[in-house]
Design an enzyme around this catalytic site. Structure first.
Site, PDB file in Angstrom:
ATOM      1  CB  SER A  64      -0.939   0.012   1.203  1.00 48.19           C
ATOM      2  OG  SER A  64      -1.971  -0.916   1.001  1.00 48.19           O
ATOM      3  CE  LYS A  67      -3.630   0.462  -1.291  1.00 46.44           C
ATOM      4  NZ  LYS A  67      -4.387  -0.066  -0.127  1.00 46.44           N
ATOM      5  CE1 TYR A 191      -4.871  -1.307  -4.521  1.00 51.32           C
ATOM      6  CE2 TYR A 191      -5.325  -3.659  -4.573  1.00 51.32           C
ATOM      7  CZ  TYR A 191      -5.104  -2.505  -3.858  1.00 51.32           C
ATOM      8  OH  TYR A 191      -5.094  -2.542  -2.487  1.00 51.32           O
ATOM      9  CE1 TYR A 243      -4.921   1.208   4.359  1.00 54.10           C
ATOM     10  CE2 TYR A 243      -3.267   0.111   5.688  1.00 54.10           C
ATOM     11  CZ  TYR A 243      -3.735   0.528   4.471  1.00 54.10           C
ATOM     12  OH  TYR A 243      -3.001   0.292   3.361  1.00 54.10           O
ATOM     13  CB  VAL A 261      -0.062  -5.947   4.138  1.00 52.45           C
ATOM     14  CG1 VAL A 261      -1.314  -5.431   4.807  1.00 52.45           C
ATOM     15  CG2 VAL A 261      -0.246  -6.150   2.661  1.00 52.45           C
TER      16      VAL A 261
HETATM   17  N1  GLN Z   1      -2.291  -5.250  -1.999  1.00 54.31           N
HETATM   18  C1  GLN Z   1      -2.826  -5.229  -0.665  1.00 54.31           C
HETATM   19  C2  GLN Z   1      -4.326  -5.475  -0.704  1.00 54.31           C
HETATM   20  O1  GLN Z   1      -4.949  -4.997  -1.605  1.00 54.31           O
HETATM   21  C3  GLN Z   1      -2.505  -3.911  -0.048  1.00 54.31           C
HETATM   22  C4  GLN Z   1      -3.029  -3.777   1.351  1.00 54.31           C
HETATM   23  C5  GLN Z   1      -2.084  -3.073   2.279  1.00 54.31           C
HETATM   24  O2  GLN Z   1      -0.892  -2.961   2.033  1.00 54.31           O
HETATM   25  N2  GLN Z   1      -2.599  -2.641   3.395  1.00 54.31           N
HETATM   26  O3  GLN Z   1      -4.885  -6.141   0.114  1.00 54.31           O
END
Ligand code: GLN
Length: 309
Positions: A64, A67, A191, A243, A261
């Site tokens: 993420s 992003k 994505y 988050y 993650v």
């Molecule tokens: N690629 C992961 C997902 O879509 C990204 C989530 C994350 O890093 N929090 O679940």
């Protein structure tokens, strides 16, 4: 100026020895194979001085953290029209929550939860083939990281594609509100691939420099975005970057930050430095457990919190 080399070495040594490492993400099978013992930290300032410790040169899945860079690209493409498709309020919900999306008519709360990031990816994809959109994102990462060797880990992307049922649910739901315009498979493909970019702490810290220096990238030698836009992206990182753990991260660390993650966190100390820490074990909210603790120590010793010393 704090003795960054000393501080980074001290933190890396302390983190290496800690028994509490959190749990490696297991819902993406390829990430479940990563060794929880890894720890890396890199701090880079506007003169390109870098302090690095532990596994700062080990590539990991940025997930993420990508992003932040897709948001930057999408704002560059459509400007403030982006905010018709995605909000900018903290969600207070897990990163892959479905229930909030239904209550809010398919408009994701912010660009960093999964639904919001999928909507942002869809904006980048519009008018392009998936391969072109992905190339654009990867080239942007290589440019801001000043390193053309950065690639996508295809095994991680394939692993997530095989198991990404929740993301598929979010994308299909948004498609029903026309928040997603492209074929859902295409948007999800781009994505999953940008989440699967592999980078080191050193590369990611370099990539974040333009956010720490008002949109100007000191190593690239020119502006990536305006100062106003950098400030706004930093604000969204602070309020939404972790988050439903964003409030706690602001409380403990006090820097704009974005977690993934894969166990990475990119943090921005405006006017001071760009920082990347990596430790693959996560806490309950899906944020790096030792990564957050390491940043808390760094900020304590440098006085870099945006809220004061
Ligand atoms: N690629 C992961 C997902 O879509 C990204 C989530 C994350 O890093 N929090 O679940």
């Amino acid at each position: 100026m704090p003795d960054l080399d000393r501080i980074v070495q001290d933190i890396a040594a302390e983190m290496r020895a800690r028994p509490d490492r959190g749990a490696v993400a297991s819902y993406i099978p390829e990430l479940a194979r990563v060794d929880a013992q890894g720890f890396g930290l890199a701090v880079i300032d506007g003169d390109g001085r870098i302090a690095a410790g532990g596994d700062a040169d080990t590539p990991f899945s940025i997930q993420s953290i990508s992003k932040v860079f897709t948001l930057t690209l999408a704002l560059g493409m459509v400007g403030d029209r982006l905010w018709r498709r995605v909000g900018r309020e903290p969600s207070g919900s897990p990163f892959n929550s479905i229930v909030q999306l239904e209550r809010e008519n398919g408009i994701p709360r912010n660009p960093f939860i999964n639904a919001g990031a999928i909507a942002v990816t869809d904006v980048i994809l519009s008018g392009h083939q998936p391969r072109e959109a992905l190339g654009e994102i990867l080239r942007f990462m290589q440019f801001v990281a000043q390193d053309d060797s950065i690639t996508i880990d295809e095994r991680v992307a394939a692993s997530e594609k095989r198991t990404g049922f929740r993301n598929a649910a979010l994308a299909n739901y948004m498609r029903s509100f026309d928040v997603i315009e492209n074929p859902v498979d295409y948007t999800l493909g781009v994505y999953f691939h940008h989440c699967a970019i592999a980078m080191t702490c050193r590369q990611l810290a370099t990539a974040g420099l333009f956010l720490a220096y008002s949109g100007h990238h000191p190593l690239a030698g020119h502006s990536v975005i305006s100062g106003e836009r950098a400030r706004r992206i930093n604000a969204i990182m602070l309020t939404c970057g972790h988050y439903d753990g964003s409030g706690d991260f602001a409380y403990r660390v006090g820097l704009p930050g974005k977690s993934g993650v894969g166990g990475g966190i990119l943090a921005v100390a405006p006017g001071k430095a760009s920082i990347c820490v990596w430790s693959p074990g996560l806490d309950a909210a899906g944020n790096s457990h030792l990564g957050r603790i390491a940043l808390e120590m760094l900020v304590k010793r440098t006085g870099w919190s945006i809220f004061g010393v």
